[in-house]
Scaffold this motif. Sequence first.
Motif, PDB file in Angstrom:
ATOM      1  N   VAL A   1      -1.573  -0.308  -3.995  1.00  0.00           N
ATOM      2  CA  VAL A   1      -1.372   1.099  -4.335  1.00  0.00           C
ATOM      3  C   VAL A   1      -2.708   1.674  -4.797  1.00  0.00           C
ATOM      4  CG1 VAL A   1       1.062   0.809  -4.966  1.00  0.00           C
ATOM      5  CG2 VAL A   1      -0.704   0.502  -6.702  1.00  0.00           C
ATOM      6  N   PRO A   2      -2.854   3.000  -4.729  1.00  0.00           N
ATOM      7  CA  PRO A   2      -4.125   3.584  -5.165  1.00  0.00           C
ATOM      8  C   PRO A   2      -4.305   3.534  -6.675  1.00  0.00           C
ATOM      9  CG  PRO A   2      -2.649   5.266  -4.274  1.00  0.00           C
ATOM     10  CD  PRO A   2      -1.922   3.968  -4.182  1.00  0.00           C
ATOM     11  N   ASP A   3      -5.559   3.457  -7.074  1.00  0.00           N
ATOM     12  CA  ASP A   3      -5.920   3.447  -8.487  1.00  0.00           C
ATOM     13  C   ASP A   3      -6.512   4.834  -8.795  1.00  0.00           C
ATOM     14  OD1 ASP A   3      -7.393   3.297 -10.831  1.00  0.00           O
ATOM     15  OD2 ASP A   3      -8.151   1.281 -10.458  1.00  0.00           O
ATOM     16  N   ALA A   4      -5.773   5.623  -9.575  1.00  0.00           N
ATOM     17  CA  ALA A   4      -6.183   7.012  -9.842  1.00  0.00           C
ATOM     18  C   ALA A   4      -7.544   7.075 -10.533  1.00  0.00           C
ATOM     19  CB  ALA A   4      -5.120   7.709 -10.677  1.00  0.00           C
ATOM     20  N   GLU A   5      -7.794   6.140 -11.437  1.00  0.00           N
ATOM     21  CA  GLU A   5      -9.085   6.152 -12.151  1.00  0.00           C
ATOM     22  C   GLU A   5     -10.240   5.876 -11.189  1.00  0.00           C
ATOM     23  OE1 GLU A   5      -9.308   3.635 -15.597  1.00  0.00           O
ATOM     24  OE2 GLU A   5      -7.461   4.485 -16.407  1.00  0.00           O
ATOM     25  N   ALA A   6     -10.013   4.962 -10.252  1.00  0.00           N
ATOM     26  CA  ALA A   6     -11.068   4.634  -9.279  1.00  0.00           C
ATOM     27  C   ALA A   6     -11.359   5.850  -8.403  1.00  0.00           C
ATOM     28  CB  ALA A   6     -10.638   3.449  -8.425  1.00  0.00           C
ATOM     29  N   ILE A   7     -10.304   6.564  -8.010  1.00  0.00           N
ATOM     30  CA  ILE A   7     -10.504   7.760  -7.176  1.00  0.00           C
ATOM     31  C   ILE A   7     -11.289   8.816  -7.965  1.00  0.00           C
ATOM     32  CG2 ILE A   7      -9.327   9.671  -6.020  1.00  0.00           C
ATOM     33  CD1 ILE A   7      -7.059   7.679  -5.349  1.00  0.00           C
ATOM     34  N   ALA A   8     -10.920   9.009  -9.232  1.00  0.00           N
ATOM     35  CA  ALA A   8     -11.621  10.002 -10.058  1.00  0.00           C
ATOM     36  C   ALA A   8     -13.094   9.634 -10.220  1.00  0.00           C
ATOM     37  CB  ALA A   8     -10.940  10.105 -11.421  1.00  0.00           C
ATOM     38  N   ARG A   9     -13.368   8.340 -10.381  1.00  0.00           N
ATOM     39  CA  ARG A   9     -14.764   7.895 -10.528  1.00  0.00           C
ATOM     40  C   ARG A   9     -15.541   8.159  -9.240  1.00  0.00           C
ATOM     41  NH1 ARG A   9     -16.847   1.708 -11.555  1.00  0.00           N
ATOM     42  NH2 ARG A   9     -19.037   2.236 -11.823  1.00  0.00           N
ATOM     43  N   LEU A  10     -14.894   7.932  -8.100  1.00  0.00           N
ATOM     44  CA  LEU A  10     -15.552   8.184  -6.816  1.00  0.00           C
ATOM     45  C   LEU A  10     -15.826   9.678  -6.635  1.00  0.00           C
ATOM     46  CD1 LEU A  10     -16.381   6.279  -4.513  1.00  0.00           C
ATOM     47  CD2 LEU A  10     -14.274   6.909  -3.329  1.00  0.00           C
ATOM     48  N   GLN A  11     -14.855  10.490  -7.022  1.00  0.00           N
ATOM     49  CA  GLN A  11     -15.051  11.945  -6.912  1.00  0.00           C
ATOM     50  C   GLN A  11     -16.195  12.392  -7.814  1.00  0.00           C
ATOM     51  OE1 GLN A  11     -11.015  13.045  -7.812  1.00  0.00           O
ATOM     52  NE2 GLN A  11     -10.405  13.140  -5.655  1.00  0.00           N
ATOM     53  N   ALA A  12     -16.267  11.827  -9.028  1.00  0.00           N
ATOM     54  CA  ALA A  12     -17.348  12.187  -9.955  1.00  0.00           C
ATOM     55  C   ALA A  12     -18.706  11.739  -9.426  1.00  0.00           C
ATOM     56  CB  ALA A  12     -17.084  11.555 -11.320  1.00  0.00           C
ATOM     57  N   ASP A  13     -18.699  10.748  -8.562  1.00  0.00           N
ATOM     58  CA  ASP A  13     -19.919  10.203  -7.967  1.00  0.00           C
ATOM     59  C   ASP A  13     -20.364  11.017  -6.746  1.00  0.00           C
ATOM     60  OD1 ASP A  13     -21.768   7.915  -7.987  1.00  0.00           O
ATOM     61  OD2 ASP A  13     -20.876   7.397  -6.054  1.00  0.00           O
ATOM     62  N   SER A  14     -19.627  12.113  -6.456  1.00  0.00           N
ATOM     63  CA  SER A  14     -19.905  12.945  -5.270  1.00  0.00           C
ATOM     64  C   SER A  14     -19.879  12.141  -3.980  1.00  0.00           C
ATOM     65  CB  SER A  14     -21.261  13.649  -5.404  1.00  0.00           C
ATOM     66  OG  SER A  14     -21.267  14.451  -6.547  1.00  0.00           O
ATOM     67  N   PHE A  15     -18.957  11.216  -3.890  1.00  0.00           N
ATOM     68  CA  PHE A  15     -18.794  10.426  -2.665  1.00  0.00           C
ATOM     69  C   PHE A  15     -18.453  11.370  -1.521  1.00  0.00           C
ATOM     70  CE2 PHE A  15     -16.599   7.184  -0.017  1.00  0.00           C
ATOM     71  CZ  PHE A  15     -17.538   6.167  -0.093  1.00  0.00           C
ATOM     72  N   PHE A  16     -18.827  11.006  -0.298  1.00  0.00           N
ATOM     73  CA  PHE A  16     -18.733  11.964   0.816  1.00  0.00           C
ATOM     74  C   PHE A  16     -17.308  12.315   1.211  1.00  0.00           C
ATOM     75  CE2 PHE A  16     -18.731   7.713   2.516  1.00  0.00           C
ATOM     76  CZ  PHE A  16     -17.788   7.755   3.518  1.00  0.00           C
ATOM     77  N   ASP A  17     -16.315  11.482   0.855  1.00  0.00           N
ATOM     78  CA  ASP A  17     -14.975  11.677   1.410  1.00  0.00           C
ATOM     79  C   ASP A  17     -13.955  11.120   0.414  1.00  0.00           C
ATOM     80  OD1 ASP A  17     -12.793  11.989   3.120  1.00  0.00           O
ATOM     81  OD2 ASP A  17     -13.169  10.127   4.187  1.00  0.00           O
ATOM     82  N   ALA A  18     -13.660  11.887  -0.647  1.00  0.00           N
ATOM     83  CA  ALA A  18     -12.789  11.328  -1.690  1.00  0.00           C
ATOM     84  C   ALA A  18     -11.650  12.269  -2.076  1.00  0.00           C
ATOM     85  CB  ALA A  18     -13.618  10.964  -2.920  1.00  0.00           C
ATOM     86  N   ASP A  19     -11.394  13.294  -1.260  1.00  0.00           N
ATOM     87  CA  ASP A  19     -10.321  14.232  -1.604  1.00  0.00           C
ATOM     88  C   ASP A  19      -8.948  13.633  -1.301  1.00  0.00           C
ATOM     89  OD1 ASP A  19     -12.175  16.051  -2.349  1.00  0.00           O
ATOM     90  OD2 ASP A  19     -12.136  17.163  -0.445  1.00  0.00           O
ATOM     91  N   VAL A  20      -8.057  13.734  -2.273  1.00  0.00           N
ATOM     92  CA  VAL A  20      -6.673  13.295  -2.041  1.00  0.00           C
ATOM     93  C   VAL A  20      -5.734  14.276  -2.737  1.00  0.00           C
ATOM     94  CG1 VAL A  20      -7.149  10.828  -1.836  1.00  0.00           C
ATOM     95  CG2 VAL A  20      -6.697  11.786  -4.074  1.00  0.00           C
ATOM     96  N   THR A  21      -4.509  14.335  -2.261  1.00  0.00           N
ATOM     97  CA  THR A  21      -3.493  15.109  -2.960  1.00  0.00           C
ATOM     98  C   THR A  21      -2.993  14.266  -4.136  1.00  0.00           C
ATOM     99  OG1 THR A  21      -1.868  14.270  -1.410  1.00  0.00           O
ATOM    100  CG2 THR A  21      -2.781  16.433  -0.931  1.00  0.00           C
ATOM    101  N   PRO A  22      -2.355  14.887  -5.145  1.00  0.00           N
ATOM    102  CA  PRO A  22      -1.945  14.122  -6.334  1.00  0.00           C
ATOM    103  C   PRO A  22      -1.044  12.931  -5.987  1.00  0.00           C
ATOM    104  CG  PRO A  22      -1.726  16.476  -6.703  1.00  0.00           C
ATOM    105  CD  PRO A  22      -2.061  16.316  -5.259  1.00  0.00           C
ATOM    106  N   ILE A  23      -1.222  11.835  -6.717  1.00  0.00           N
ATOM    107  CA  ILE A  23      -0.469  10.620  -6.386  1.00  0.00           C
ATOM    108  C   ILE A  23       0.569  10.255  -7.443  1.00  0.00           C
ATOM    109  CG2 ILE A  23      -2.310   9.655  -4.958  1.00  0.00           C
ATOM    110  CD1 ILE A  23      -3.090   7.868  -7.318  1.00  0.00           C
ATOM    111  N   GLU A  24       0.621  11.033  -8.543  1.00  0.00           N
ATOM    112  CA  GLU A  24       1.564  10.689  -9.605  1.00  0.00           C
ATOM    113  C   GLU A  24       2.987  10.693  -9.057  1.00  0.00           C
ATOM    114  OE1 GLU A  24      -0.759  13.145 -10.039  1.00  0.00           O
ATOM    115  OE2 GLU A  24      -2.123  11.775 -11.051  1.00  0.00           O
TER     116      GLU A  24
END
Length: 221
Positions: A59-82
């Motif tokens: 399953v996805p790890d929300a914290e990992a996704i947020a860290r990637l987004q904060a890192d300005s990764f090229f492709d990290a947009d997702v809809t909410p997973i809660e």
Amino acid sequence: MRVIGNTATALDGRIATAAYDHFALGTWRDRAYMSVLRARADAVLVGGRTFRNWPLPLVPDAEAIARLQADSFFDADVTPIEGRRWINAVITRTLPLPDAPRFWRDPRVEPLIYAPVAGPSPAVVVGPTDPHTVAADLAARGVQTLLLECGGDLMAQWLAADLVDELHVTICPLVLGGKGAPTLVDGAGFSPEAAPRLRLLHAHPVGDELYVRYAVNRMPR
Ligand SMILES: NC(=O)c1ccc[n+]([C@@H]2O[C@H](COP(=O)([O-])OP(=O)(O)OC[C@H]3O[C@@H](n4cnc5c(N)ncnc54)[C@H](OP(=O)(O)O)[C@@H]3O)[C@@H](O)[C@H]2O)c1
């Protein structure tokens, strides 16, 4: 149903050592990107061998996704997973699978075990385990995007069945070597005429890793 593969490879295409052990080839970014791709999928599929190496919720790890987004990764947009759940499918000939309480009890996981024979778990779908049968069953359960996190054995079968739409590959800065070590695609191999052909959708170097995404040229239907 769209079928997406995601694999981390060494520069020589191997995905684990010749001992088939489990270890992360990539950096935290690669693992976080795996979370992004899981978040965009409805189901994640592995083979029994991979599951025995890592019998944990896929399953996805929300914290990992947020860290990637904060890192300005090229492709990290997702809809909410809660509040979402993901089918975690395991294809196996070998039952029972190991006891894996974190996998079976995670509320985010809907476990599904595809096996040719009945097993002790109620989550076993008994029947043919060829890619077309499993894909049809997952589609009938409402899966629109399936993420393959399997090794080269199953990846070869799903590619040969012309069911894979895209391959995401993280080329990691190491060389594993080892005759017989699993690779991105194993199996019997393809003839030059039957070899799946790909189109590059993106290629992003990030640090020492290279993130590539290819579309598979599927047969016209
Ligand atoms: N670097 C990466 O991104 C990555 C990703 C995935 C895996 N890995 C590694 O790759 C290695 C495993 O590779 P693998 O190719 O063996 O992967 P796998 O994804 O576990 O696929 C092989 C297993 O799938 C089951 N299987 C295959 N075809 C089947 C069929 N037609 N019907 C029923 N079951 C079937 C069998 O499970 P049973 O043995 O249970 O019968 C078989 O051992 C491990 O070291 C793993 O950690 C690395």
